[in-house]
Design an enzyme around this catalytic site. Structure first.
Site, PDB file in Angstrom:
ATOM      1  N   GLU A  55       0.811  -1.214   0.000  1.00 16.23           N
ATOM      2  CA  GLU A  55       0.000   0.000   0.000  1.00 16.23           C
ATOM      3  C   GLU A  55       0.845   1.264   0.000  1.00 16.23           C
ATOM      4  O   GLU A  55       1.883   1.334   0.668  1.00 16.23           O
ATOM      5  CB  GLU A  55      -0.915  -0.007   1.227  1.00 16.23           C
ATOM      6  N   LYS A  57       0.541   5.021   1.147  1.00 21.47           N
ATOM      7  CA  LYS A  57      -0.231   6.033   1.874  1.00 21.47           C
ATOM      8  C   LYS A  57       0.729   6.936   2.628  1.00 21.47           C
ATOM      9  O   LYS A  57       1.749   6.498   3.148  1.00 21.47           O
ATOM     10  CB  LYS A  57      -1.247   5.406   2.823  1.00 21.47           C
ATOM     11  N   LYS A 118      -8.117   2.431  -2.857  1.00 22.28           N
ATOM     12  CA  LYS A 118      -8.415   2.319  -1.427  1.00 22.28           C
ATOM     13  C   LYS A 118      -9.082   3.621  -0.982  1.00 22.28           C
ATOM     14  O   LYS A 118      -8.457   4.680  -0.940  1.00 22.28           O
ATOM     15  CB  LYS A 118      -7.118   2.081  -0.651  1.00 22.28           C
ATOM     16  N   GLU A 167     -14.288  -5.684   2.690  1.00 22.12           N
ATOM     17  CA  GLU A 167     -13.577  -5.711   3.961  1.00 22.12           C
ATOM     18  C   GLU A 167     -14.550  -5.938   5.113  1.00 22.12           C
ATOM     19  O   GLU A 167     -15.561  -5.256   5.224  1.00 22.12           O
ATOM     20  CB  GLU A 167     -12.848  -4.386   4.152  1.00 22.12           C
ATOM     21  N   ASN A 188     -10.030  -7.116   8.118  1.00 20.27           N
ATOM     22  CA  ASN A 188      -9.207  -6.026   8.631  1.00 20.27           C
ATOM     23  C   ASN A 188      -8.960  -6.261  10.114  1.00 20.27           C
ATOM     24  O   ASN A 188      -9.902  -6.347  10.910  1.00 20.27           O
ATOM     25  CB  ASN A 188      -9.898  -4.681   8.413  1.00 20.27           C
ATOM     26  N   GLU A 219      -5.752  -8.071   6.320  1.00 24.54           N
ATOM     27  CA  GLU A 219      -5.393  -6.668   6.119  1.00 24.54           C
ATOM     28  C   GLU A 219      -4.949  -6.018   7.425  1.00 24.54           C
ATOM     29  O   GLU A 219      -5.568  -6.209   8.464  1.00 24.54           O
ATOM     30  CB  GLU A 219      -6.591  -5.868   5.595  1.00 24.54           C
ATOM     31  N   SER A 220      -3.900  -5.236   7.342  1.00 26.50           N
ATOM     32  CA  SER A 220      -3.443  -4.366   8.425  1.00 26.50           C
ATOM     33  C   SER A 220      -2.823  -5.138   9.591  1.00 26.50           C
ATOM     34  O   SER A 220      -3.127  -6.305   9.835  1.00 26.50           O
ATOM     35  CB  SER A 220      -4.576  -3.484   8.952  1.00 26.50           C
TER      36      SER A 220
END
Length: 263
Positions: A55, A57, A118, A167, A188, A219-220
């Site tokens: 990702e 960001k 996203k 998600e 997530n 995710e994350s």
């Protein structure tokens, strides 16, 4: 209001203003609108895929500024070279420091890598934007959408040739979500109420509740190669990772070194 509530309220205003500035017909005239979609789903399940969706960001509500100086072209090209199965590009400006131009630049410099827009999708208009800006996949977040909204938005995405990543955060969100037009389901691990750190227990606990005909990703809050190996053993095919790479001085190099430890 939670942080997620604030983001959605701001997004409603953003979308309303965008509709006034650029019509859907204008979006359809984009050079990317009729581009053939690259399949993130296929990239994740391919033999020898790293499974990493890296990702880009610049900041987040929980961390503040992460890496505002990292160039979008350099970073995303480096991600592709390092073996990313896909690239996630934040386009929310107020809370994550992203811009639509980031997606354009990522697309131009990574013609063969699937790109995820996203953002916090609440309106069909944003799906037309995603297609026009060069995305291959959109994100739908079950926490801020009703069942009917998920159905409508995912159907529109498929009509436009885009894949859909849904998600979820808990079993209730899985149960309420119509999945006929969903290609990938992502768990997530972060608490979206306050964007505080969580752990991968959510992914471990929810795996069996996601239908097996969907590609499953985590995710994350993934920062260690052993975590990826553990989740792979369970059956996860993809791992969306952002801060772990972006917080370094060279995100692409960080991904390259991470890939060496998981392949």
């Amino acid at each position: 209001m939670t942080i997620l509530d604030q983001i959605i309220e701001n997004k409603k205003t953003e979308v309303a203003r965008a509709k006034e500035k650029v019509s859907i017909e204008e979006l359809k005239s984009s050079i990317y609108f009729n581009k053939k979609t690259l399949s993130l789903k296929s990239a994740l399940i391919a033999d020898n895929s790293t499974g990493i969706i890296s990702e880009y960001k610049r900041k987040s509500p929980s961390k503040g500024n992460i890496n505002v100086g990292a160039g979008i072209a350099e970073t995303t090209m480096g991600y592709t070279k390092a073996g990313a199965a896909g690239i996630s590009v934040l386009t929310d400006t107020m809370f994550f420091g992203g811009f639509k131009e980031d997606l354009f630049i990522a697309r131009e410099n990574n013609p063969s890598t699937p790109l995820l827009r996203k953002d916090f999708m609440i309106d069909e208009y944003q799906i037309y934007e995603a297609k026009a800006w060069g995305a291959d996949v959109i994100l739908l977040i079950a926490a801020n959408l009703e069942s009917k909204e998920i159905e409508i938005l995912s159907k529109k995405a498929h009509e436009l040739g885009l894949e859909v990543l849904l998600e979820v955060h808990n079993k209730e969100e899985i149960d309420k979500s119509p999945l006929s037009n969903v290609d990938i389901v992502g768990v997530n691990n972060r608490n979206l109420k306050n964007f505080a750190e969580n752990n991968v227990n959510a992914s471990i606990e929810l795996f069996d509740f996601i239908p097996n005909d969907k590609v499953k990703i985590s995710e994350s809050c993934i920062s260690h190669p052993d975590t990826v190996k553990q989740l792979r053993e369970i059956g996860y095919k993809g791992f969306l990772m952002g801060e772990n790479f972006m917080k370094t001085s060279n995100p692409a190099k960080a991904l390259e070194e991470f890939v060496e430890l998981i392949m």
